[in-house]
Design a protein around this motif. Structure first.
Motif, short mmCIF file in Angstrom:
data_model
loop_
_atom_site.label_atom_id
_atom_site.label_comp_id
_atom_site.label_asym_id
_atom_site.label_seq_id
_atom_site.Cartn_x
_atom_site.Cartn_y
_atom_site.Cartn_z
N MET A 1 0.85 -1.18 0.00
CA MET A 1 0.00 0.00 0.00
C MET A 1 0.89 1.24 0.00
O MET A 1 1.88 1.31 0.72
N MET A 2 0.49 2.19 -0.81
CA MET A 2 1.19 3.47 -0.88
C MET A 2 0.44 4.45 0.03
O MET A 2 -0.75 4.69 -0.15
N ALA A 3 1.12 4.98 1.04
CA ALA A 3 0.51 5.94 1.95
C ALA A 3 1.25 7.28 1.81
O ALA A 3 2.47 7.33 1.88
N LEU A 4 0.47 8.33 1.58
CA LEU A 4 1.05 9.65 1.35
C LEU A 4 0.38 10.69 2.24
O LEU A 4 -0.80 10.56 2.58
N THR A 5 1.13 11.73 2.57
CA THR A 5 0.51 12.90 3.19
C THR A 5 -0.08 13.72 2.04
O THR A 5 0.18 13.46 0.86
N LEU A 6 -0.86 14.72 2.36
CA LEU A 6 -1.45 15.56 1.33
C LEU A 6 -0.38 16.25 0.50
O LEU A 6 -0.47 16.31 -0.73
N ASP A 7 0.67 16.77 1.15
CA ASP A 7 1.76 17.42 0.41
C ASP A 7 2.45 16.44 -0.53
O ASP A 7 2.75 16.78 -1.67
N GLU A 8 2.70 15.22 -0.06
CA GLU A 8 3.33 14.20 -0.91
C GLU A 8 2.43 13.84 -2.08
O GLU A 8 2.89 13.67 -3.21
N ALA A 9 1.13 13.75 -1.81
CA ALA A 9 0.18 13.40 -2.87
C ALA A 9 0.13 14.47 -3.95
O ALA A 9 0.04 14.15 -5.14
N GLN A 10 0.24 15.73 -3.55
CA GLN A 10 0.22 16.80 -4.53
C GLN A 10 1.45 16.72 -5.44
O GLN A 10 1.36 16.98 -6.64
N ARG A 11 2.57 16.34 -4.89
CA ARG A 11 3.80 16.23 -5.69
C ARG A 11 3.83 14.95 -6.52
O ARG A 11 4.43 14.93 -7.59
N ASN A 12 3.21 13.88 -6.03
CA ASN A 12 3.33 12.56 -6.66
C ASN A 12 2.00 12.03 -7.20
O ASN A 12 1.84 10.81 -7.35
N LEU A 13 1.05 12.90 -7.49
CA LEU A 13 -0.27 12.44 -7.90
C LEU A 13 -0.24 11.55 -9.15
O LEU A 13 -0.91 10.51 -9.16
N PRO A 14 0.52 11.87 -10.19
CA PRO A 14 0.53 10.98 -11.36
C PRO A 14 0.95 9.55 -11.01
O PRO A 14 0.33 8.58 -11.46
N ASP A 15 1.98 9.41 -10.18
CA ASP A 15 2.42 8.06 -9.78
C ASP A 15 1.37 7.36 -8.92
O ASP A 15 1.12 6.17 -9.09
N ALA A 16 0.74 8.11 -8.02
CA ALA A 16 -0.28 7.53 -7.15
C ALA A 16 -1.47 7.04 -7.97
O ALA A 16 -2.00 5.95 -7.73
N VAL A 17 -1.89 7.83 -8.96
CA VAL A 17 -3.02 7.44 -9.80
C VAL A 17 -2.67 6.21 -10.62
O VAL A 17 -3.48 5.28 -10.75
N LYS A 18 -1.48 6.15 -11.17
CA LYS A 18 -1.05 4.98 -11.94
C LYS A 18 -1.09 3.71 -11.08
O LYS A 18 -1.54 2.66 -11.52
N LYS A 19 -0.63 3.83 -9.84
CA LYS A 19 -0.64 2.67 -8.94
C LYS A 19 -2.08 2.26 -8.62
O LYS A 19 -2.41 1.08 -8.59
N ALA A 20 -2.96 3.24 -8.37
CA ALA A 20 -4.36 2.93 -8.08
C ALA A 20 -5.02 2.25 -9.28
O ALA A 20 -5.80 1.31 -9.13
N LEU A 21 -4.71 2.71 -10.49
CA LEU A 21 -5.27 2.10 -11.69
C LEU A 21 -4.81 0.66 -11.89
O LEU A 21 -5.51 -0.14 -12.49
N LYS A 22 -3.64 0.34 -11.36
CA LYS A 22 -3.12 -1.03 -11.44
C LYS A 22 -3.67 -1.91 -10.32
O LYS A 22 -3.35 -3.09 -10.24
N GLY A 23 -4.48 -1.33 -9.44
CA GLY A 23 -5.10 -2.11 -8.36
C GLY A 23 -4.42 -1.98 -7.02
O GLY A 23 -4.88 -2.55 -6.03
#
Length: 75
Positions: A1-23
């Motif tokens: 599981m990828m866990a991010l703070t809001l600041d980290e999510a803002q910087r890494n949103l493309p990577d987070a979305v790609k991981k979510a799309l992969k399940g």
């Protein structure tokens, strides 16, 4: 599981979305709350809102529409 703070999510949103799309589960902590990114949004089960209807025909219609509808996202 990828866990991010809001600041980290803002910087890494493309990577987070790609991981979510992969399940993979992606969680974003916002203060004391957690938001999850998910690929598939679960549909409500047939009859979920049945008690909200006074008319049995309305409840049957809602159940049929729920069962027959394909999930889709609005753009």
């Amino acid at each position: 599981m990828m866990a991010l703070t809001l600041d980290e999510a803002q910087r890494n949103l493309p990577d987070a979305v790609k991981k979510a799309l992969k399940g993979e589960e992606v969680a974003i902590k916002v203060g004391g709350e957690t938001v999850r990114l998910v690929h598939d949004v679960p549909l409500r089960p047939p009859g979920y809102f049945a008690e909200c209807y006074c008319d049995g025909e309305d409840a049957a219609f809602e159940e049929r529409v729920c069962r027959d509808s394909k999930p889709m996202l609005e753009e």
